[in-house]
Every structure is written in C-alpha cells, then in structure tokens.
Design a protein around this motif. Structure first.
Motif, mmCIF file in Angstrom:
data_model
loop_
_atom_site.group_PDB
_atom_site.id
_atom_site.type_symbol
_atom_site.label_atom_id
_atom_site.label_comp_id
_atom_site.label_asym_id
_atom_site.label_seq_id
_atom_site.Cartn_x
_atom_site.Cartn_y
_atom_site.Cartn_z
ATOM 1 N N GLU A 111 0.845 -1.197 0.000
ATOM 2 C CA GLU A 111 0.000 0.000 0.000
ATOM 3 C C GLU A 111 0.877 1.242 0.000
ATOM 4 O O GLU A 111 1.771 1.390 0.831
ATOM 5 N N SER A 134 -0.457 4.381 0.275
ATOM 6 C CA SER A 134 -1.113 5.411 1.073
ATOM 7 C C SER A 134 -0.722 5.339 2.545
ATOM 8 O O SER A 134 -0.265 4.308 3.039
ATOM 9 N N THR A 135 -0.960 6.442 3.233
ATOM 10 C CA THR A 135 -0.817 6.497 4.680
ATOM 11 C C THR A 135 -2.123 6.030 5.311
ATOM 12 O O THR A 135 -3.182 6.567 5.023
ATOM 13 N N THR A 188 -9.168 4.014 2.776
ATOM 14 C CA THR A 188 -7.821 4.173 2.222
ATOM 15 C C THR A 188 -7.506 3.051 1.243
ATOM 16 O O THR A 188 -7.034 3.293 0.122
ATOM 17 N N TRP A 243 -10.019 3.154 -1.927
ATOM 18 C CA TRP A 243 -9.742 4.301 -2.798
ATOM 19 C C TRP A 243 -8.428 4.096 -3.550
ATOM 20 O O TRP A 243 -8.323 4.429 -4.728
ATOM 21 N N GLU A 244 -7.417 3.531 -2.862
ATOM 22 C CA GLU A 244 -6.154 3.296 -3.562
ATOM 23 C C GLU A 244 -6.315 2.224 -4.638
ATOM 24 O O GLU A 244 -5.701 2.335 -5.709
ATOM 25 N N LYS A 291 -4.237 7.992 -3.989
ATOM 26 C CA LYS A 291 -3.253 7.828 -2.918
ATOM 27 C C LYS A 291 -3.590 8.775 -1.776
ATOM 28 O O LYS A 291 -3.696 9.990 -1.969
ATOM 29 N N ILE A 292 -3.743 8.237 -0.578
ATOM 30 C CA ILE A 292 -4.078 9.020 0.611
ATOM 31 C C ILE A 292 -2.777 9.371 1.329
ATOM 32 O O ILE A 292 -2.054 8.473 1.785
ATOM 33 N N THR A 293 -2.482 10.648 1.419
ATOM 34 C CA THR A 293 -1.250 11.083 2.086
ATOM 35 C C THR A 293 -1.520 11.603 3.495
ATOM 36 O O THR A 293 -0.616 11.629 4.321
ATOM 37 N N THR A 310 1.985 -0.468 -4.976
ATOM 38 C CA THR A 310 0.702 0.164 -4.687
ATOM 39 C C THR A 310 -0.437 -0.789 -5.022
ATOM 40 O O THR A 310 -0.312 -1.656 -5.892
ATOM 41 N N THR A 363 -4.152 10.459 -10.198
ATOM 42 C CA THR A 363 -4.195 9.109 -9.658
ATOM 43 C C THR A 363 -2.838 8.406 -9.877
ATOM 44 O O THR A 363 -1.972 8.906 -10.587
#
Length: 395
Positions: free
Chosen positions: A77, A79-80, A86, A89-90, A95-97, A365, A385
């Motif tokens: 993954e 993302s954070t 999270t 969506w990824e 990507k969740i930061t 990812t 994205t």
C-alpha cells in the motif's frame, strides 16, 4: 478491450504479511493469512490455492493443488493508513497522504456530541472506542429504555450510531446518521464514515446486529477509475459496501449484501447478466465478524465457505471475463488489540482464456488493480491518480 467483464472481489482484511513500514503502525509481525493457517488443522481452500495463493504466501495446512492457473502477486500500500476507505480508494487510483481523523483514544469532542444531541433530539451514551457487539451488551438495555443513541468509534475513522430497529426505528437511525454526517464535514471532526448500526433484541446477551447497516462516507477527493468507466458508458456494478465506500461516485448499479455469502451469491447472479464493464465486490464479514473479534478459526472457516462459492464463479467465467481477487488491508485475528494491521494484500488474476501462469513481482501500490481495469477498457487514468497496469503481463 481484452476482457468484456471484470469481476474484482475484495476479501475485506485478508492480509498476507506485514509491510516493510508496519513498525510505524505497531504492526510488526502481523500476518493475517499465516496466523489463520496456524490455527486450522485442515485448511480447505482448493480454489484459492489453484489461483496461486500458495505462490505468494506459504499455506501449510492447505493441500497443494494439482494445477495452478492465472497470475498472482503481493501488493504493498502506497497510502498512509490502513483502513477500509484508504485501501479501496487506492485500489481505484487515489493515494491518501493525510490519514483520516480518528478519535480512538479520547472519544468524540463534547462540542460535537452536544451538537448531535441538539440536532437529533436524542441523548448520547457511550462515546468511546468499543467493540460493536460488546457495547450493545453494555448499553443496549439502557438505549431501549431511554431512547438515547449509542455512539462509539473504533481504530478506524468512523462515528458509529447503534440503535434498535424495533424501538428506535430504522428510518430514525438513518436520519440521525445523516445529521451526524453533516456535522462531521467540519475539518476538526471529519471522519471517513458515519455508520448506522441497527440491531434487534430486548436484553443483554440477545442483541444481534442486522443487515440494514448503512455507511455514510466522504466522497473521494478526486475522480477514480469508477468515474472513468461510468463516463465512458461502461457498467459499474457494486456489491456489498462498495457503493457506500465511494459515496455512489462512479456506480451505475448498487446491490447491498446481507453477508459475505450473500455477496458471493449476488456476484454469481451478476455473471448471468449481459453487461460490459466492472463488477466490484466487497465481502465484509471477514473483517467485521472474525478479524476485529480476533477469531482465527472463524476467519478460516469463512474463507472455506468463500472458496466453495469461488468454485462456482470459476465455472461460470467466460473466456472474455477477468477475475481479480484482492483485499484492502490486514486484520490479523491473533494480533494485539482489535485494529486493522498494516499488511501486504494478495492479487490473484485469472481468465479461462489465459495461457500463462506465474507469480508477478510485488507491486508498490494497490492501484495497479484500477490501472489494469482502466487499461483493459482503453481508458486513461484520471489526473492525479497512481498505478501501473499489469494487463501486458496477462497472456
């Protein structure tokens, strides 16, 4: 278009080993699949094994398959975070930061609780992190007697409201959750989801949550692969809580599931439909019933039930169908606490038309899932994205 229909099934919380950065989350040593396997005397998952699960993670108690088909990989993954939104969506490119807000240690601020009481007309009890079943046993009788809403959270970014379908009413619960969602759009209270948790029963020990759960999620902060497919005229069928997770964005048809078994039955039913596009499935029981409740044998048995229905899916797949099986995070049922765990997740890819079969390189990812789907339908990934297609590897 290589495949006319893509079936993407998310086994919610099915991690396959800690990520390199798991220590930052307190999850070093987590391994959902590995620790389930240790608790199963005989692990009957022949269809998952035939799709290459044993190639990406040892499964000691599952017999080796006679033949392995399709492609498999471990996904990391980018993302954070390690929560439902999270991860999903990824999978579709985002990507969740900045992790979503949680209130695990403190409960929700008094100002928010007072506003919720004022605008709903109901008092609040609870207001802390708790197991959904445990807090019903503790506060369910008081709720039925007084009409006060049971508000609680978890390690996820969620505000959950539990109420009796019989005495409080389902519509009233949904109304109160809509108010809570509106209130929690403020930056200082912005949780990822508000969840309605209806239940039935009259007294402690008899309370049972029903299938009428409803999630009120934030909308994705940008377009995803789902939006692109819908805009290009393809079908995007959601099964389970997918529609809630994406707040309806990019969905053309939504089916709600009563259980993971029901979700698989809906998936099997959708295979008889003539559509072109994506069927996107979430199977939540693995996470909700077994991972969070720290029951490795129950989790393993749920995987065995899934595997039986997976056999039907494999029989019904057409040459121009693609099956993708993955997960959104881990939830090691033997690990400390009751939180999700920061783990790699599997990616199993199969079509009857495939001639090859091998393990692919680990991905950096989850978004290669969405990128592969977009590439299949000759659609560009939305601006902002991430993710690289694996379509060229599938021969």
């Amino acid at each position: 278009m290589k495949y006319r229909r893509v079936f993407t099934i998310v086994i919610d919380s099915f991690g396959i080993g800690a990520m390199d950065n798991a220590r930052q989350y307190g999850d070093e040593g987590a391994d959902t699949l590995g620790h389930i396997d240790e608790h199963m005397e005989i692990f009957s998952i022949p269809n998952l094994m035939s799709l290459g699960l044993g190639r990406i993670h040892p499964v000691i108690h599952a017999p080796s398959p006679e033949k392995i088909v399709g492609y498999c990989a471990r996904m990391n993954e980018a993302s954070t975070g390690k929560d439902t939104m999270t991860g999903h969506w990824e999978l579709m490119g985002l990507k969740i930061t900045q992790p979503f807000l949680t209130f695990t240690e403190t409960g929700f601020p008094l100002e928010l609780i007072e506003a919720l009481e004022r605008e709903t007309g109901h008092k609040v009890i609870g207001n802390r992190a708790a197991s959904g079943t445990a807090i019903l046993d503790e506060l369910g009788e008081e709720h039925i007697k007084t009409g006060a809403m049971i508000v609680y959270t978890s390690a996820d970014s969620v505000l959950q409201i539990a109420a009796s379908e019989e005495s409080f009413g389902l519509n009233e619960l949904y109304r109160c959750c809509e108010i809570a969602r509106s209130l929690t759009m403020k930056a200082q209270w912005k949780v990822g989801r508000v969840i309605a948790r209806p239940f039935v029963g009259k007294k402690r020990g008899e309370f049972v949550r029903t299938a009428n759960r409803h999630d009120y999620a934030l909308k994705p902060f940008g377009p995803t692969v789902l939006n692109v497919l819908k805009d290009r005229g393809y079908d995007v069928i959601s099964i389970g809580k997918i529609n809630d997770i994406f707040a309806g964005e990019g969905i053309t048809k939504a089916l709600r599931s009563k259980s993971s078994a029901h979700g698989m039955e809906q998936t099997i039913g959708s295979m008889d439909e003539d559509f072109s596009g994506l069927c996107f499935v979430n199977l939540v029981d693995f996470d909700a019933l077994w991972g969070h409740r720290r029951n490795p044998v129950g989790y393993g048995q749920e995987l065995e039930r899934f595997d039986e229905k997976l056999g039907i899916v494999l029989e019904k797949l057409k040459d121009d169908d693609l099956l993708m099986i993955t997960a959104d995070h881990g939830n090691d049922p033997t690990f400390k606490g009751t939180d999700h765990t920061k783990e790699m997740v599997p990616l199993l890819l199969y079509s009857p038309s495939m001639k090859g079969s091998r393990r692919l390189e680990d991905t950096h990812t989850f978004a290669c899932v969405g990128a592969t789907i977009a590439d299949n339908f000759s659609a560009a990934m939305p601006e902002g994205t991430i993710g690289e297609s694996l379509l060229g590897d599938l021969v």
